[in-house]
Design an enzyme around this catalytic site. Structure first.
Site: not given
Lengths: 478, 82
Positions: A332, A335-337, A478
């Site tokens: 998770l 996922w942001h970067g 993102f």
């Protein structure tokens, strides 16, 4: 095309005007076309990529529903997931992992020149690939029937209000609304207008003005003063919330005006009494996605491992939960970067959630306001990791918070704290009322004179002090 | 196993885990993922019912009543399959 840009101010009234006069089937066709134009305005080149993934998922879902052979269905599902993850991997993560490998090898004195893709990140790729994957998974799981009409399916994936930064909709929620005629009512338009106005206020007044306080602190080299760091982190906590929740509110408002109900993405997260509750209130569409498609199946897999099965039920559950949580939160975070700081952000939260569950009988006995205060500050620790430019900066700033908290060396701290308060005061009051009534539209139920005064105040602050420059939404990256 | 037996056993697990008191089987459960997964493990271990997580979501745990129905349905399906 930002929601608060001139282009969008021309684009949306045209779309909305056409929407009002067209019958349902042509509304969908027009919205699909409008969504492609909206996406194409960011990048025409990546429009083809977007349509390719859309086509693969559509065909895979049709194949899954058309076969009674479970193995073939599973193969098609894996094909769909693999194609989405490959696109995501190439455009978002490949260069990052290649460079990380290069650095790792350099530490051992080995020089490697990895192949790198010459690409920029397609906007919204993490959002629409996840939305598309949930569709094929839910078709495979038998939760929904596949959408036969390719254009209706296209609209489900590309619906422009939520295309580039969510909420990441589920087919079970959005697809039925695409397929059935939608009612545009004055009440829905009124609510939609409120959501849009409030979202715009959060973005251009709160978030973008706070960015001017946050950015210089994180751009500066060490050494840092703990006072400055603390203020920057507090400011960032509201910046990121208002930036992202503001976008979601605007998306909700635009969709609602067209009779489409998007899922709630933020439920006053800074009023959470513990860290687990925070994740049930922050970016709900993403955290619930990971919960349903990663966490739950992976937990069952881990829990049934032979080496765990010998343990007593409580211990087995606790261990399986910890492993699953760590993996899920790490993913998770990533996922942001494509940066290790995002992975560390996930690990930080995994540890906090696990600790909460180990101590919750004690934690829950604390007074509610203290729980909220502590949870908010723990969340801010995560924001420091999230916002920092590198792991070294996290350590430097953390050290400053603990060992260099020097009020005398920060003569403007009071003024900056005052500025932060001025930007977030209205937000806090509104959030407080919404939390107390558990109603995201609480403002619309206030007496008419107070409501009017509120709208005038928020509108004026937005227009006079709002930052209408081209500063993109943080979550666009993102 | 009777419906009330299942509901009572689930009630005991949820109460001991969350520290809250459930007054009725229809009461809304504010359940978290930790408790949710514990309940799934407990049902498998003590009742021999393997719940299909792909069919579960937070709504499945809306109340003890709703979740008991789901357990019973899985029980029936597994009985029919064997």
């Amino acid at each position: 095309m930002l929601f608060h840009s001139i282009q969008f101010a021309i684009f949306f009234p045209i779309v909305f005007g056409l929407y009002l006069v067209l019958p349902h089937k042509w509304q969908n066709r027009m919205l699909f076309l409008a969504s492609l134009i909206f996406y194409g305005a960011w990048s025409r080149r990546y429009l083809l990529l977007f349509m390719f993934t859309m086509a693969v998922d559509y065909l895979a879902a049709m194949g899954i529903s058309g076969t009674s052979n479970r193995r073939v269905a599973k193969l098609l599902l894996l094909l769909s997931i693999a194609s989405n993850l490959t696109v995501l991997g190439i455009f978002k993560y490949f260069n990052f992992f290649a460079k990380s490998f290069q650095e790792l090898m350099a530490n051992f004195g080995v020089e490697v020149e990895p192949f790198l893709f010459d690409v920029i990140l397609p906007i919204g790729i993490s959002f629409y690939t996840f939305q598309a994957m949930s569709y094929t998974i839910d078709v495979y799981r038998g939760k929904i029937q596949p959408c036969r009409d390719v254009l209706d399916y296209g609209l489900y994936v590309s619906f422009f209000p939520q295309l580039v930064a969510g909420p990441i909709e589920r087919a079970t929620h959005l697809l039925p609304q695409v397929l059935k005629p939608r009612a545009v009512t004055l009440e829905k338009t009124r609510r939609g207008a409120y959501y849009f106005m409030w979202g715009l206020f959060m973005k251009v007044f709160v978030a973008d003005n706070l960015a001017a306080i946050v950015d210089p602190v994180f751009a500066a080299p060490p050494p840092y003063n703990g006072v400055t760091v603390l203020l920057a982190v507090y400011a960032f906590s509201f910046q990121i919330f208002c930036d992202f929740a503001g976008y979601s509110a605007m998306a909700t408002g635009l969709a609602l005006a067209m009779g489409v109900d998007l899922m709630e993405n933020f439920r006053r997260p800074y009023f959470s009494k513990n860290i687990a509750s925070f994740w049930r209130r922050w970016h709900i569409s993403l955290s619930s996605w990971f919960r349903d498609y990663v966490f739950m199946p992976y937990y069952v897999h881990v829990e049934s491992r032979p080496w765990l099965r010998r343990l007593p039920i409580g211990l087995r559950h606790s261990l399986a939960f910890a492993i699953t949580l760590l993996v899920t939160e790490y993913l998770l975070g990533l996922w942001h970067g494509a940066a290790w700081t995002f992975g560390n952000f996930g690990v930080y939260h995994a540890v906090l959630i696990w600790l909460y569950y180990q101590t919750r009988k004690l934690w829950d006995k604390m007074p509610g306001p203290l729980q909220v205060f502590l949870t908010y500050n723990l969340v801010c620790g995560g924001w420091l990791i999230f916002r920092a430019n590198s792991g070294e900066q996290v350590l430097e700033m953390g050290r400053a918070l603990l060992h260099n908290f020097d009020m005398a060396a920060a003569p403007h701290a009071g003024e900056i704290a005052g500025q932060i308060f001025a930007y977030v005061a209205i937000l806090l009051v509104v959030q407080f009322f919404k939390e107390r009534t558990n109603d995201s539209l609480a403002v619309l139920r206030w007496p008419a004179p107070i409501r009017l005064a509120f709208i005038v105040l928020v509108g004026s602050l937005t227009l006079v002090f709002g930052d209408f420059s081209d500063r993109p939404f943080i979550y666009f990256q993102f | 196993m009777k419906r009330t037996d299942i509901a009572d056993r689930l009630k005991t697990v949820v109460e001991s885990q969350t520290g809250s008191v459930i007054n009725s089987y229809d009461e809304a459960l504010d359940i978290d993922s930790f408790t949710m997964m514990l309940v799934i493990t407990y049902v498998k271990e003590t009742m021999g019912v393997k719940l299909d997580v792909s069919r579960l979501d937070f709504d499945s745990f809306k109340s003890l009543h709703v979740f008991t129905d789901i357990v019973l349905k899985h029980m029936e399906e597994q009985r029919d399959a064997s």
